[in-house]
Design an enzyme around this catalytic site. Structure first.
Site, mmCIF file in Angstrom:
data_model
loop_
_atom_site.group_PDB
_atom_site.id
_atom_site.type_symbol
_atom_site.label_atom_id
_atom_site.label_comp_id
_atom_site.label_asym_id
_atom_site.label_seq_id
_atom_site.Cartn_x
_atom_site.Cartn_y
_atom_site.Cartn_z
ATOM 1 C CE LYS A 244 -11.756 -4.853 23.345
ATOM 2 N NZ LYS A 244 -13.286 -3.803 24.962
ATOM 3 C CG ASP A 249 -18.048 -3.112 21.989
ATOM 4 O OD1 ASP A 249 -19.054 -3.843 21.740
ATOM 5 O OD2 ASP A 249 -17.288 -2.752 23.539
ATOM 6 C CE LYS A 256 -19.862 -0.192 24.307
ATOM 7 N NZ LYS A 256 -19.477 -0.759 25.355
ATOM 8 C CG ASP A 267 -13.093 -1.655 22.552
ATOM 9 O OD1 ASP A 267 -12.651 -2.045 23.053
ATOM 10 O OD2 ASP A 267 -14.567 -3.159 22.819
ATOM 11 C CG ASP A 326 -20.710 -3.394 26.267
ATOM 12 O OD1 ASP A 326 -19.974 -3.841 25.196
ATOM 13 O OD2 ASP A 326 -20.935 -2.931 26.683
ATOM 14 C CD GLU A 328 -16.782 -5.879 23.029
ATOM 15 O OE1 GLU A 328 -15.323 -5.445 23.323
ATOM 16 O OE2 GLU A 328 -17.522 -5.919 23.885
ATOM 17 N NE ARG A 330 -14.890 -9.346 30.063
ATOM 18 C CZ ARG A 330 -15.921 -9.174 31.780
ATOM 19 N NH1 ARG A 330 -16.138 -10.004 32.089
ATOM 20 N NH2 ARG A 330 -15.237 -7.999 31.363
#
Length: 488
Positions: A244, A249, A256, A267, A326, A328, A330
């Site tokens: 990932k 993010d 967030k 991230d 959020d 995201e 996956r």
């Protein structure tokens, strides 16, 4: 180089041309007996109350020794992990000396001490106007037995891999967007027998990477996928790594809170990890084919961004209703898992700072591990051998129905239900792991999912060779996994 070069000598540390000496000692009852050649050391330690407790560090004066001396404790009956941590602790704290000589007064192999020194001696260049006190750039480890060339290569490769993760993840997101990260990946493997292919936004559209495109469409910096291949002649197995790589993010339109957005340059830790592991495999010339898929995007809010309730079509044709933008990670990993599966590897491992829920379950030092049981067991054994903490979590059959969407094949989140959030994410990812053959009832390719949201960043005090900040967690375990065995 962001970590010290580490060499070997079998000469006495008391004859060293270093600037300072670091001694590793085991915990004692305060007795004053001296090791050979160290007359007065016991009395010096007793005078300052130093017992060798794990993690303890002290500068001491030893009569007759002209160099500055520091001692670091390894605890009672220390094993390799304790000795590695002890040297790392010492190199972190013994600042202001360019060349440090290391000796363990407890029996220890060169590789253990050298790895601790290289990991503990890492430093990020940083952006401070006034640089902090420098750590050593050279370390000489004094042991009777000389390391093999393979041992020296392995220590340097692993330390370099961990340093690469730390360098990339610590870099502010303004200077490391998707295209920048892709360029850095190409540069990282330059000169090695590694093939690299970078897919830009047009190639992603042409290829059907709907998850990655959907996550990245809100940003002015378009997404990228970087595919790297290390394929040594005669390799009999193939390990595929999927990472990932969210370079920043914000949460997208599911924005967030401000405090939760701080640090979200981190991230992309999973993608940095798989890049570093592949590079280490190539540098060590491991007889294993290793491929890596870096799934890179910015998750930003804008008039173009994916909305909650939108449906994305993934690389395998599955449709996903995005209920939470959020969640995201996956989505980008799903496309990466499909792409990796198409090569039919013997093992797929994905690495991601995926869920905050993993820290609720396991805290900040255990990696959450899910997947096919035999593959998970192989990973846990590898992690145990290098002393990285990891814990298997289930993928419960009774939760599979929770993935269902009323309008699409899957939904990416459970809104209003935080129960088992990490397990839900793992089940979502499993859907995109391919089969070993085209038969409908064929088993899935052996797969391991590593959730490093807790362990990838140390927000607390430093410990062992681990600084505050990016840790490089799972790099050593993955290198060991690739080196050691096969799940098929």
């Amino acid at each position: 180089m962001p970590f010290p070069s580490v060499t070997h000598t079998d000469s006495s540390v008391l004859e060293s041309d270093a600037d300072a000496i670091l001694l590793v000692v085991a915990k004692s009852d305060g007795a004053t007996s001296d090791p050979q050649g160290w007359d007065g050391l016991g009395a010096s330690l007793k005078s300052v109350g130093f017992t060798g407790a794990s993690g303890s560090f002290q500068r001491v004066h030893v009569p007759g020794v002209s160099l500055p001396v520091a001692v670091v404790g390894a605890g009672a009956s220390p094993d390799a992990a304790a000795l590695r941590d002890a040297v790392g602790t010492g190199l972190r704290q013994l600042t202001g000396f360019d060349h440090v000589a290391v000796q363990s007064l407890v029996e220890a192999g060169w590789s253990t001490l050298a790895e601790g020194a290289a990991l503990g001696g890492y430093r990020f260049a940083g952006y401070k106007s006034e640089a902090p006190k420098a750590r050593a750039t050279r370390v000489t480890v004094h042991t009777a037995a000389a390391p093999s060339e393979a041992d020296q290569t392995a220590v340097a490769a692993v330390a370099s891999a961990v340093a690469l993760v730390k360098d990339l993840v610590t870099t502010p997101a303004e200077w490391l967007g998707p295209a920048d990260f892709a360029d850095a990946a190409v540069e990282a493997v330059k000169g090695l027998p590694v093939e690299v292919k970078v897919l830009d936004e047009q190639a992603l559209r042409d290829g059907g990477y709907g998850g990655i495109l959907g996550v990245g469409q809100g940003s002015d910096r378009p997404p990228r996928v970087v595919h790297l291949q290390y394929s040594p002649t005669g390799a009999e197995r193939h390990v595929a790594l999927v990472g990932k790589g969210i370079t920043f993010d914000t949460g997208g339109l599911s924005l967030k809170p401000a405090s939760s957005m701080v640090g979200m340059k981190y991230d992309m830790c999973g993608a940095a990890t798989v890049l570093a592991v592949l590079r280490a495999a190539a540098e060590m010339q491991l007889p294993v084919r290793v491929s890596a898929w870096l799934c890179i995007a910015d998750n930003m809010p804008s008039g173009r961004a994916t909305r909650p309730g939108d449906v994305l079509r993934m690389l395998d044709g599955s449709t996903v209703e995005v209920l939470n933008t959020d969640a995201e990670g996956r989505l980008v990993l799903a496309d990466g898992l499909v792409a990796a599966s198409r090569e039919n590897p013997d093992l797929i491992v994905d690495v991601a700072t995926l869920t905050g829920a993993i820290t609720v379950a396991l805290g900040n030092r255990h990696t959450g591990v899910m997947g096919e049981d035999e593959a998970v067991a192989e990973y846990l054994a590898a992690a145990g051998r290098v002393s990285e903490l990891a814990w298997q979590l289930p993928l419960p059959a009774h939760m599979v129905d929770e993935l269902d969407s009323p309008i699409a094949d899957l939904q990416n989140a459970k809104i209003g239900d935080p129960a088992g959030g990490s397990l839900f994410a793992g089940l979502f990812l499993r859907h995109f792991v391919g089969r070993v053959s085209d038969e409908a009832d064929a088993p899935r390719i052996p797969w391991v999912h590593l959730d490093i949201a807790g362990v990838g960043m140390n927000k607390g005090a430093p410990y062992g060779f681990t600084d505050k900040g990016v840790t490089g967690a799972t790099v050593r375990s993955l290198v060991e996994l690739i080196s050691a065995g096969s799940v098929r």
